[in-house]
Design an enzyme around this catalytic site. Structure first.
Site, short mmCIF file in Angstrom:
data_model
loop_
_atom_site.label_atom_id
_atom_site.label_comp_id
_atom_site.label_asym_id
_atom_site.label_seq_id
_atom_site.Cartn_x
_atom_site.Cartn_y
_atom_site.Cartn_z
N LYS A 222 13.67 -13.29 64.94
CA LYS A 222 13.31 -12.94 63.07
C LYS A 222 12.00 -11.86 62.86
O LYS A 222 11.55 -11.69 64.68
CB LYS A 222 12.11 -14.12 63.30
CG LYS A 222 11.83 -13.38 61.27
CD LYS A 222 12.81 -14.61 60.31
CE LYS A 222 12.12 -14.00 59.10
NZ LYS A 222 12.60 -12.68 58.70
N LYS B 224 4.50 -14.75 67.85
CA LYS B 224 3.94 -15.09 66.81
C LYS B 224 4.97 -17.05 66.40
O LYS B 224 4.14 -17.13 65.64
CB LYS B 224 4.65 -14.10 65.69
CG LYS B 224 3.63 -13.36 64.71
CD LYS B 224 3.57 -12.24 64.11
CE LYS B 224 3.90 -10.84 64.94
NZ LYS B 224 3.86 -9.52 63.78
N LYS C 41 12.76 -7.17 66.27
CA LYS C 41 12.32 -6.32 65.71
C LYS C 41 13.99 -4.69 65.06
O LYS C 41 14.48 -5.19 66.08
CB LYS C 41 11.02 -5.40 66.17
CG LYS C 41 10.74 -4.57 65.11
CD LYS C 41 9.91 -5.94 64.77
CE LYS C 41 8.44 -5.39 63.79
NZ LYS C 41 7.34 -6.16 63.03
N THR D 214 1.25 -11.66 54.48
CA THR D 214 0.62 -10.58 55.04
C THR D 214 -1.45 -11.77 55.65
O THR D 214 -2.25 -11.56 55.92
CB THR D 214 0.96 -9.32 55.84
OG1 THR D 214 1.93 -10.36 55.63
CG2 THR D 214 0.24 -9.38 57.52
N ASN E 3 1.16 -2.77 52.21
CA ASN E 3 0.59 -4.03 52.05
C ASN E 3 -0.61 -4.82 52.34
O ASN E 3 -0.46 -5.68 51.83
CB ASN E 3 2.61 -4.65 52.59
CG ASN E 3 2.66 -5.89 52.31
OD1 ASN E 3 2.30 -6.86 53.22
ND2 ASN E 3 3.05 -6.72 50.92
N SER F 156 7.84 -15.64 55.46
CA SER F 156 9.94 -15.30 55.75
C SER F 156 10.26 -16.59 56.31
O SER F 156 11.10 -16.56 55.55
CB SER F 156 9.59 -14.12 57.00
OG SER F 156 9.73 -13.25 55.77
N1 GLU Z 1 7.43 -7.21 60.35
C1 GLU Z 1 6.45 -8.77 60.35
C2 GLU Z 1 5.37 -9.07 61.55
O1 GLU Z 1 5.19 -8.01 61.76
C3 GLU Z 1 6.88 -9.51 59.40
C4 GLU Z 1 7.96 -10.43 59.36
C5 GLU Z 1 8.70 -11.44 59.25
O2 GLU Z 1 8.61 -12.22 57.84
O3 GLU Z 1 9.86 -11.57 59.70
O4 GLU Z 1 4.92 -9.90 61.31
#
Ligand code: GLU
Length: 420
Positions: free
Chosen positions: A76, A100, A112, A196, A227, A354
């Protein structure tokens, strides 16, 4: 470090992340085989794809998708559109996503994606063609039970909508769970757009409690007005803090009496650009070194480094961006008594909601905004406490503590599956 020893700073986000993962695994008692497996993504795909531009010419773009580890579940993580995207950066970002998800206890590994491009120089339709072409190029690798993308730097809910539509066409069925951060009408979750920033605000509140800082009237500086940064500035302003500095990629604004955040939000463009409208700007470098209580880097990597770490005056730094502080700078801030909440904890609110969005898509049952925010609050506070207590118990900084908490579950899953 002795005076004679030259301090060489590692600005490569992948190798510096590998070194902290190694340290965390060692502290947890894992051997070199575990590190050997976890130091790189299991899969990284590089794609090149053509996109027809509005003037009839064809441009070939390069993009990546990295999947760090899927021992726990599907991978993810977001997709960024940025001119400075590199393969190493995307790999590092996938490692950070694993950590994370581990901290927040989500049933995912990290992934990613990124495309080397500058959407600020592209029309709306060019961005659409780019988004669709990228999904076609990576479609074999991703999917609602394999690898679930989301927004990241310079991608938003509209880009997610195009990507979801393209994926659904390829698979020939509606696939909202393929991607998160969608518009609500297409299966997005209420509260995802602000999640976020909400998570960062919760970390600021918790960190302020521990540092005995009163948020009311405190001076806050936010680097980046995308954002995360823009919503955070709004939340801090609304809660009675004084946002004295903000910035975008082109410069920064400062007012010791507090900036008019609502006015700036109205005037920012979709990429968070706003400082171009003003004459009296300061530089991003000056912004970071402002006298303030709370500093939130919410832009890109390597902003607090050996060059400026000693000049940071904030008492609390909460990382909303991924990788804004180098490992060497982390050490200096910690020595100077700054409480640093690392990215893998600070900005976890995005992937947490998410996850809620994906759960709602899988169930076809949608939650109220209140349900989303209550559960987000619960998960963020629990994550913060776990990391904070680990840091205290082991006398280590919160970054290393976060890595220990985050990597533990993945290592356990890897062992149970018999991979190591
Ligand atoms: N791009 C965001 C991050 O770096 C969200 C990733 C997501 O929601 O999967 O955490």
């Amino acid at each position: 470090m002795s005076v004679s020893e030259p301090s060489v700073e590692n600005l490569n986000v992948l190798t510096s992340t590998q070194s902290i993962i190694k340290e965390a695994l060692e502290k947890l008692g894992y051997g070199t085989e575990m590190y050997e497996l976890l130091r790189e993504p299991l899969r990284t795909l590089t794609v090149r794809f053509p996109v027809r531009m509005d003037n009839g010419t064809v441009k070939v773009f390069t993009g990546y998708r990295a999947q760090h580890n899927d021992a726990i579940g599907p991978t993810k993580g977001g997709i960024r559109f940025h001119p400075d995207v590199t393969e190493d950066e995307v790999k590092a970002l996938s490692l950070w996503m694993s950590i994370k998800c581990g901290i927040a206890n989500l049933p995912y590994g990290g992934g990613k994606g990124g495309v080397i491009c500058d959407p600020r120089d592209m029309s709306f339709r060019e961005q659409e063609r780019l988004a669709r072409a990228y999904v076609r190029a990576i479609s074999q690798l991703v999917g609602p039970t394999k690898d679930i993308p989301a927004p990241d730097v310079m991608t938003n809910s509209q880009v997610m909508a195009w990507m979801m539509d393209e994926y659904s066409r390829i698979r020939e069925f509606d696939s909202p769970g393929f991607i998160t951060g969608k518009p609500v009408v297409l299966g997005g979750s209420l509260g995802r757009d602000t999640s976020t920033a909400r998570g960062v605000a919760i970390c600021i509140r918790e960190a302020a409690k521990h540092s005995l800082i009163k948020l009311q009237g405190s001076r806050v500086v936010v680097q980046g007005f995308g954002n995360a940064g823009s919503y955070l500035a709004k939340f801090m302003h609304d809660s009675g803090a004084k946002v004295i500095g903000i910035s975008d990629a082109y410069g920064a604004l400062y007012d010791e009496r507090g900036l008019d955040i609502d006015g700036l939000l109205e005037r920012r463009d979709s990429f968070g650009t706003v400082t171009k409208l003003f004459k009296n700007t300061i530089t991003n470098k000056e912004l970071l070194e402002l006298d303030c209580d709370i500093l939130v880097p919410a832009a890109i990597e390597n902003q607090i480094t050996l060059q400026n770490a000693a000049n940071i005056k904030a008492k609390i730094v909460v990382e909303a961006a991924n990788g804004p502080t180098t490992m060497e700078a982390t050490r200096i801030l910690t020595e100077n008594g700054v409480l640093l909440v690392p990215d893998v904890l600070g900005n976890a609110g995005g992937v947490i909601v998410s996850y809620f969005e994906w759960v709602q898509n899988n169930q076809g049952y949608y939650w109220t905004e209140e349900e989303v925010s209550t559960r987000l609050e619960e998960l963020m506070i629990r994550s913060f406490d776990t990391v904070y207590k680990t840091a205290l118990a082991r006398s280590i900084d919160m970054r290393l503590a976060a890595y220990m908490v985050g990597v533990r579950r993945m290592a356990e899953a890897v062992e149970l599956r018999g991979w190591v």
